[in-house]
Every structure is written in structure tokens, then in C-alpha cells.
Design a protein around this motif. Structure first.
Motif, PDB file in Angstrom:
ATOM      1  N   UNK A 296       0.831  -1.203   0.000  1.00 57.49           N
ATOM      2  CA  UNK A 296       0.000   0.000   0.000  1.00 57.49           C
ATOM      3  C   UNK A 296       0.869   1.258   0.000  1.00 57.49           C
ATOM      4  N   UNK A 297       1.975   1.196   0.734  1.00 63.15           N
ATOM      5  CA  UNK A 297       2.884   2.340   0.769  1.00 63.15           C
ATOM      6  C   UNK A 297       3.443   2.643  -0.616  1.00 63.15           C
ATOM      7  N   UNK A 298       3.793   1.596  -1.358  1.00 58.70           N
ATOM      8  CA  UNK A 298       4.351   1.780  -2.699  1.00 58.70           C
ATOM      9  C   UNK A 298       3.336   2.458  -3.622  1.00 58.70           C
ATOM     10  N   UNK A 299       2.075   2.039  -3.531  1.00 55.55           N
ATOM     11  CA  UNK A 299       1.047   2.636  -4.384  1.00 55.55           C
ATOM     12  C   UNK A 299       0.728   4.066  -3.957  1.00 55.55           C
ATOM     13  N   UNK A 300       0.784   4.329  -2.660  1.00 54.52           N
ATOM     14  CA  UNK A 300       0.577   5.708  -2.172  1.00 54.52           C
ATOM     15  C   UNK A 300       1.669   6.609  -2.735  1.00 54.52           C
ATOM     16  N   UNK A 301       2.902   6.139  -2.727  1.00 53.24           N
ATOM     17  CA  UNK A 301       4.010   6.934  -3.249  1.00 53.24           C
ATOM     18  C   UNK A 301       3.781   7.289  -4.706  1.00 53.24           C
ATOM     19  N   UNK A 302       3.386   6.305  -5.499  1.00 56.32           N
ATOM     20  CA  UNK A 302       3.165   6.579  -6.920  1.00 56.32           C
ATOM     21  C   UNK A 302       2.001   7.549  -7.120  1.00 56.32           C
ATOM     22  N   UNK A 303       0.945   7.379  -6.310  1.00 54.50           N
ATOM     23  CA  UNK A 303      -0.217   8.262  -6.433  1.00 54.50           C
ATOM     24  C   UNK A 303       0.143   9.693  -6.083  1.00 54.50           C
ATOM     25  N   UNK A 341       8.750   0.463   7.019  1.00 61.44           N
ATOM     26  CA  UNK A 341       8.241   1.617   6.281  1.00 61.44           C
ATOM     27  C   UNK A 341       9.204   1.926   5.147  1.00 61.44           C
ATOM     28  N   UNK A 342       8.647   2.199   3.969  1.00 68.21           N
ATOM     29  CA  UNK A 342       9.473   2.402   2.783  1.00 68.21           C
ATOM     30  C   UNK A 342      10.287   3.696   2.913  1.00 68.21           C
ATOM     31  N   UNK A 343      11.567   3.572   2.617  1.00 63.73           N
ATOM     32  CA  UNK A 343      12.447   4.736   2.723  1.00 63.73           C
ATOM     33  C   UNK A 343      12.086   5.799   1.690  1.00 63.73           C
ATOM     34  N   UNK A 344      11.690   5.377   0.476  1.00 58.45           N
ATOM     35  CA  UNK A 344      11.376   6.363  -0.555  1.00 58.45           C
ATOM     36  C   UNK A 344      10.100   7.140  -0.216  1.00 58.45           C
ATOM     37  N   UNK A 345       9.116   6.470   0.391  1.00 60.38           N
ATOM     38  CA  UNK A 345       7.900   7.175   0.799  1.00 60.38           C
ATOM     39  C   UNK A 345       8.203   8.129   1.945  1.00 60.38           C
ATOM     40  N   UNK A 346       9.013   7.693   2.896  1.00 59.74           N
ATOM     41  CA  UNK A 346       9.371   8.581   4.010  1.00 59.74           C
ATOM     42  C   UNK A 346      10.106   9.814   3.492  1.00 59.74           C
ATOM     43  N   UNK A 347      11.003   9.616   2.534  1.00 58.45           N
ATOM     44  CA  UNK A 347      11.726  10.755   1.969  1.00 58.45           C
ATOM     45  C   UNK A 347      10.764  11.738   1.304  1.00 58.45           C
ATOM     46  N   UNK A 348       9.731  11.204   0.652  1.00 54.39           N
ATOM     47  CA  UNK A 348       8.741  12.073  -0.002  1.00 54.39           C
ATOM     48  C   UNK A 348       7.913  12.825   1.020  1.00 54.39           C
TER      49      UNK A 348
END
Length: 544
Positions: A296-303, A341-348
Motif C-alpha cells: 500500500x505504501x508503494x502505491x501511495x508513493x506513486x499516487x 516503512x518504505x524509505x522512498x515514501x518517508x523521503x517524499x
């Protein structure tokens, strides 16, 4: 004296005239600005199209006859489409960045009377952004008898120079921060500074925000107020969509967030838009975002980055342009380190991070929040309730003391005021009601601390080490750990734990005393840490 340089466009209509003596009875903006008795123009940068080179030379000759000290520098600024904002702005920006401005030696005036409306807007924007370090110059004809010189006005875009505008701006900013605080006159300096920063970010940026803080610290209420401020400033037009991610479990999480097609899975009897699509043009508040799974985190990041995503069971992407606010009571730095928790989402998300303090860290704000809660009760129940003077003093003395744990933060305070107001049918909260409520809170927090004590010890000590500690010492150590975790530093924890000793001047170094106590059990401050120490700073502004 500094030289004065004017930058402006040739007016292909206003500057044009019959080329005979009658032209001197007509107001021509470019010529007229060089005829002002109280404005010396030493240099004139005159933009014109290639088709108007003849008119530019003619105007330069007339300026030479009325203002021989003015050096006219015609410059071809040829646009394919003079009404194309992007083209005009780009050409003028290239000029501004390549021009050798020298504000120490020259004053610059930007003439915005001539040129297309698009050109005038672009000149304004470049001056306001200080790409052109000058003032705006506006000219117009005199009223009454014809006069070729006209009149002129310089406009300084430094708003701080205008007292009335500065005052109105300050009032608007105060109103915005008051909205973010729910109209509560908070007294905590750190919290007020944070709200000032959020006000600036909310009115200027559409990037995601991350609100961190313990449960009950007010993340949800603040997110809604940020939304209301953005709507007021016309930065959002869609709805406020809030979801507690802790309630999204298993396969339902994807469908709830991103929607699904009919028949995508058992029970999907109809198409569902999903929360992200529902928030289009508005705000999506994902509270407890740390509870989401990695998929879900990965899809939130893309959205967030692409404004597009795939509903469950669909092979066709859908679009949704929303502002994201995420909330969490977890330390996401730790969560990233442990792979939850995904590092790329946290960075965003970490472009704008704000850490909300708990109520125990804002005890000076308890009194204004007490009045706020009474007012809220009055609106909800159509019943106005107040404290009598003695009861108010008693409650505030307890509420602002170290005896009040406020484990649930503002939720505990709200529930406490609601209980007392409900149990005061005559509309006055008396001392007996306050005393009963203090006892009730003590039982509530004592029970929570007992339940949490074993868990707290297990987090910092191995099971065999806990087994070697006497039950009495376990209770005491669990309490010490709880205080440390809600304190910003070793010294702050020591001040709370040894407040009585310090008052009697029996303790000279609270931090050292606490350090030695922890050492008895093989613990250091860094081992238990405080949430306040581990969390990110109040406003982290690194680029995502």
C-alpha cells in the motif's frame, strides 16, 4: 548621485503619431517620461519588435531633442506571439538574467504603461521577484488641457515599506494561525513557532505534510484546520477525506484506498471509487500511515508523485490530484531502519515534517484549552457550564502538575472536561466534582501505567534480567522509563522525577542522579530514549 535607468516597451499605438509639429501636443508615454521636470532619465532601455524599428528610431530622436542627457538603447524583442505568456516571460527572463545590473550605481525603473498586457504582467512579475532590482514606473496623461509630458508614479513593490499593507498582512497571518489553533490562545512558544511555520507552508506549498506525535496530540484536528485554511485561500476546492490506516487490514486496505472494479474479488458487487479518488482536488489525511503495509505504501508513493494509480482489478489507471497529509505516532526513522516503512515514501513525506508535542509538554496551554473545551461542550449540548473559582484553581493546579500524566493527551483533557460538565446539572463545576474527577484520572492513568510497565521493561531489558529485579523495583523502574520516554532530555526527566528533592535542595544534579539510577540496571539514556529525542526535528525541510 546614482544614475536612473528606465526599462520599458515601445508603445506601438500610444507612442505613434503624425510626424509633424502636432505630435508635441499629444501625450506619448515613452517621450513624456523623459520630459518630467522631477525625473531625470539617464538611460532608456527600449524594447520593440523588428517591425517597429522605424518608430523606435523616430522616438529616440524626439527624446534626444527634449532630454539630450538621456541615452536611448533600442533593443529588438521579437515575439512570435506577443500574447503568449510563456514565450514573453521566457524572453524577458533571459534579458533580466543576462543584463549587468548595478544597484549600487544605478536606480532602475520598469515602465509598465506600454506593451501588451501580457508584457506588462511579465515585467511586474520579474520586478516583484527581484530579477529586475527596481521599482515600477506608471505614466499617464494629465487631466484637462493637452500636455505631452503627462504625469508619473513610482511603485515600490517592497510591501514592508507600506505600513497599512504590512498591518493587514500581519492581521491576515494572525487570523490564519488562530484558525490553525482552533482559536485557542496557546502559550507554548515552541508550539506557536511550529504553527507559524505550518501557516506559511499551507498557504504556499502543495507538497505532502507529515504530522508526527503521540495519540491524542491533535494531529487530526490540525489536519482539518490546514484544509480549511487552504480552502479559504482558494488553494483547494475538493473535499477533506480522512482515514485511520490502522483500520485498514488485509485485502480490504487496497480496495478502500484505491477503489476496485465490479467483480474484482469476492464480495465486490459494485465498482468503488476509493478514498484517493474521492479526495480529488481536495485533501487526503492518512492518519497512522505507519500501519499501512509495504504494498500500500508503494502505491501511495506513486499516487502522490504521478497523481495516477490502478484500482484493484482494473488494467486502466485513474487520476486524482489531492494534497496529502500523513499522521503517525510511530518514529518513522526507526520504522524505516527496521524495514517496516518504505524509505522512498518517508523521503517524499519528510519534506515538511512537524512534530506535535503531547499535552504534558504543553502544560501552560491547559488553561486556554480548558476554556475551549467548555465552549465546545456548550455548543454540542446547548448547555453552558462554568467552574466556580475554587474548583477551577484546584483543577488547574492538578492538571499542570507532574501528578497529571495526560497519557491520552488532549483526548484525556476533553473527556475530563466533558465528564465534569455533564455531572454538574446546575451549570457550575464545584470542588467536589473536581476532586472526584482527579481521583478518576488517577485510577485511569495508574491502570494504564501498570499495564504498560511490563511492556516498557521488556522493550529495554531481556526477560532473564527482568526476572532478577524485585517486584518493587520493577514498578519503580517502569515509572522511570515512562517519564524518560515523554521527556525531551535526561535533565528534563530528572527534574520531574526529583522535583521534591530539588525543592528541598537535597538534589544538586538531577541528570547525574538519574544516570546513576539507570546504570544500576545496566541501562543508559540512549537505551530507552525519549520519543521526543528520537523523533525528527519540529520542521525538517530537506528536499524530497
Amino acid at each position: 548621485m546614482k544614475r536612473t535607468t528606465v526599462i520599458g516597451f515601445l508603445g506601438s499605438t500610444l507612442d505613434a503619431s503624425k510626424r509633424d509639429a502636432s505630435r508635441w501636443s499629444k501625450w506619448r508615454p515613452t517621450v513624456g517620461l523623459c520630459m518630467q521636470p522631477d525625473l531625470r532619465v539617464d538611460r532608456l532601455i527600449l524594447f520593440h519588435g523588428r517591425q517597429h524599428e522605424g518608430l523606435a528610431r523616430f522616438i529616440a530622436d524626439d527624446i534626444a531633442s527634449v532630454s539630450p542627457e538621456t541615452s536611448v538603447e533600442p533593443r529588438v524583442m521579437n515575439f512570435d506571439d506577443a500574447w503568449d505568456f510563456e514565450e514573453v516571460y521566457t524572453e524577458l527572463l533571459d534579458f533580466a538574467q543576462g543584463f549587468a545590473f548595478d544597484p549600487e550605481a544605478e536606480d532602475y525603473l520598469v515602465h509598465i504603461t506600454t506593451g501588451t498586457h501580457v508584457a506588462q504582467i511579465c515585467m511586474f512579475l520579474l520586478t516583484e521577484a527581484r530579477f529586475i532590482p527596481g521599482k515600477l514606473l506608471q505614466t499617464q496623461p494629465k487631466r484637462g488641457a493637452p500636455d505631452p509630458s503627462g504625469v508619473w508614479t513610482a511603485i515600490d513593490l517592497d510591501l514592508s515599506r507600506y505600513d497599512t499593507i504590512a498591518q493587514r498582512f500581519a492581521e491576515g497571518s494572525r487570523a490564519s494561525t488562530s484558525l490553525l489553533k482552533g482559536g485557542i490562545e496557546t502559550r507554548n512558544a515552541a508550539f506557536n513557532t511550529m504553527i507559524d511555520e505550518i501557516e506559511q507552508v499551507a498557504t504556499r506549498s502543495s507538497a505532502p505534510l507529515l504530522l508526527m506525535g503521540p495519540t491524542g496530540a491533535g494531529k487530526s484536528a490540525l489536519a482539518r484546520r490546514i484544509y480549511e485554511l487552504k480552502v479559504e485561500r482558494h488553494r483547494l476546492s475538493g473535499p477533506f477525506v480522512e482515514v485511520n490506516c490502522a483500520t485498514l487490514k488485509g485485502d480490504n486496505a487496497m480496495a478502500a484506498l484505491f477503489g476496485h472494479t465490479k467483480g474484482a474479488f469476492t464480495g465486490a458487487v459494485a465498482e468503488r471509487a476509493g478514498l484517493l479518488r474521492s479526495a480529488d482536488n481536495g485533501m487526503l489525511f492518512l492518519d497512522e500511515i505507519g500501519e499501512l503495509g509495504l504494498d500500500e505504501q508503494a502505491m501511495i508513493l506513486r499516487a502522490v508523485e504521478d497523481k495516477r494509480f490502478l484500482p484493484v482489478g482494473s488494467d486502466k489507471e485513474v487520476a486524482s490530484d489531492f494534497q496529502l497529509i500523513a499522521g503517525t505516532n510511530r518514529d518513522l526513522v526507526v520504522e524505516v531502519g527496521e524495514g517496516r516503512f518504505r524509505e522512498d515514501l518517508f523521503a517524499r513525506l519528510n519534506l515538511w515534517t512537524f512534530a506535535l508535542p503531547g499535552l504534558a509538554e504543553r502544560r501552560e496551554d491547559i488553561e486556554p484549552n480548558l476554556d475551549y473545551e467548555l465552549e465546545r461542550f456548550a455548543k454540542a449540548e446547548d448547555l453552558r457550564v462554568t467552574f466556580n473559582a475554587e474548583a477551577r484553581r484546584t483543577y488547574l493546579t492538578f492538571a499542570t502538575s507532574n501528578a497529571a500524566a495526560w497519557n491520552g493527551n488532549f483526548r484525556d483533557l476533553s473527556a475530563s472536561i466533558t465528564r465534569m460538565a455533564t455531572l454538574s446539572p446546575d451549570g457550575r463545576i464545584d470542588a467536589a466534582t473536581v476532586t472526584a474527577e482527579i481521583t478518576r484520572l488517577g485510577r485511569l492513568w495508574h491502570g494504564e501505567n501498570n499495564r504498560a510497565g511490563g511492556s516498557a521493561l521488556a522493550e529495554v531489558l531481556p526477560e532473564n534480567a527482568i526476572a532478577r529485579i524485585d517486584p518493587f523495583d520493577r514498578e519503580q523502574l517502569a515509572h522511570v522509563i515512562a517519564v524518560c520516554r515523554r521527556s525531551a532530555s535526561l535533565s528534563a526527566a530528572g527534574r520531574e522525577l526529583f522535583a521534591v528533592s530539588r525543592g528541598e535542595r537535597k538534589s544538586t544534579n538531577d541528570a547525574d542522579r538519574l544516570r546513576k539510577y539507570l546504570a544500576r540496571f545496566g541501562l543508559r539514556w540512549d537505551d530507552i530514549g525519549s520519543w521526543a529525542v528520537r523523533r525528527p526535528s519540529a520542521c525538517s525541510c530537506r528536499a524530497g
